[in-house]
Enzyme design. Structure first.
Site, PDB file in Angstrom:
ATOM      1  N   ASP A  92      27.937 -10.846  44.992  1.00  0.00           N
ATOM      2  CA  ASP A  92      27.236 -11.969  44.369  1.00  0.00           C
ATOM      3  C   ASP A  92      27.931 -12.352  43.065  1.00  0.00           C
ATOM      4  OD1 ASP A  92      25.397 -11.776  46.392  1.00  0.00           O
ATOM      5  OD2 ASP A  92      23.964 -10.607  45.217  1.00  0.00           O
TER       6      ASP A  92
HETATM    7  N1  URA Z   1      24.114  -6.499  47.759  1.00  0.00           N
HETATM    8  C1  URA Z   1      23.676  -7.452  46.909  1.00  0.00           C
HETATM    9  O1  URA Z   1      22.495  -7.692  46.801  1.00  0.00           O
HETATM   10  N2  URA Z   1      24.592  -8.122  46.200  1.00  0.00           N
HETATM   11  C2  URA Z   1      25.908  -7.866  46.253  1.00  0.00           C
HETATM   12  O2  URA Z   1      26.685  -8.511  45.547  1.00  0.00           O
HETATM   13  C3  URA Z   1      26.352  -6.875  47.129  1.00  0.00           C
HETATM   14  C4  URA Z   1      25.427  -6.201  47.869  1.00  0.00           C
END
Ligand code: URA
Length: 242
Positions: free
Chosen positions: A107
């Site tokens: 993310d």
């Molecule tokens: N899980 C999440 O919620 N975000 C990420 O960036 C990676 C795994």
């Protein structure tokens, strides 16, 4: 066995030059093959044995490359985007090639270990849930852990939308911090798993993939090439017990 390929294709996959630029560099006499000026960019060469230079710079031919990035916050795990910087924008010119992409997504606000490559098969092997390559995350939560989370994660969390997750490793490492290992990559998976346990994730860092650990010497935004051993460590697993 000979690995014959067009000169312009070899240069274009190994550098940021376009085919048009390569053609014009060749015409100007700026491209050499085995120290001989080569004015035709469409000739066939063997990149494994022929030495190619462009403007006197030697092309170090590699079929694929594999980089480790310590992803900072605020950068998108995408190859290009008009509105925000991407992880590919962080690749220094000396390491840049066309066709690079992030193997999996973090993310925008997640930090840590991201592999960038141009090898699609490698990325697929790393990401397919049935390959059981575990991704390790350290999650910092808004509130303290209750003590029930470990059992919930180990039994397989059911997300708030009803999606059933595979069993995951869970270890408390602080009053509001946990190490979580998952081999699936659903969208926002770790955050959603915690949300299903009534927790909000305030910080998320990926620290390891398989047995490949994030290099602690890499500052946020820094990239370096993986060694062959590191590349393969991704597929080693001490997690059979999950
Ligand atoms: N899980 C999440 O919620 N975000 C990420 O960036 C990676 C795994």
């Amino acid at each position: 066995m000979k690995n014959l390929q067009r000169l312009d294709k070899v240069i274009s996959t190994q550098t940021s030059y376009s085919r048009k630029e390569i053609k014009s560099l060749a015409k100007q006499g700026d491209i050499c093959v085995n120290s001989v000026v080569c004015k035709q960019s469409d000739v066939k060469i063997d990149p494994d044995t022929d030495v190619v230079t462009v403007c006197s710079e030697k092309i170090e031919y590699k079929q694929y490359v594999y980089y480790m990035l310590n992803k900072p916050k605020g950068v998108l795990s995408a190859s290009n985007d008009k509105s925000a910087p991407t992880v590919i924008d962080l690749i220094p010119d000396s390491l840049y090639r066309k066709n690079l992409f992030p193997a999996g997504r973090l993310d925008k606000d997640t930090t840590g270990l991201l592999i960038i490559t141009d090898d699609g098969d490698y990325a697929h092997r790393m990401l397919a849930p049935n390959k059981k390559v575990y991704k390790h995350y350290i999650a910092t939560l808004e509130n303290e852990l209750t003590g029930q989370e470990k059992e919930q994660f180990e039994n397989g969390i059911v997300l708030n939308d009803g999606t059933v997750c595979q069993k995951a490793y869970f270890e408390k490492i602080g009053s509001n911090r946990a190490l979580v290992k998952i081999c699936e990559g659903k969208f926002h998976q770790v955050k959603k798993m915690f949300s299903a346990c009534s927790h909000t994730v305030v910080e998320l860092e990926r620290v390891q993939i398989g047995e490949l650990k994030l290099d602690p010497a890499l500052e946020y935004g820094q990239v370096r090439e993986l060694t062959k051993e590191e590349r393969e460590a991704v597929f080693d697993s001490k997690n059979d017990q999950i």
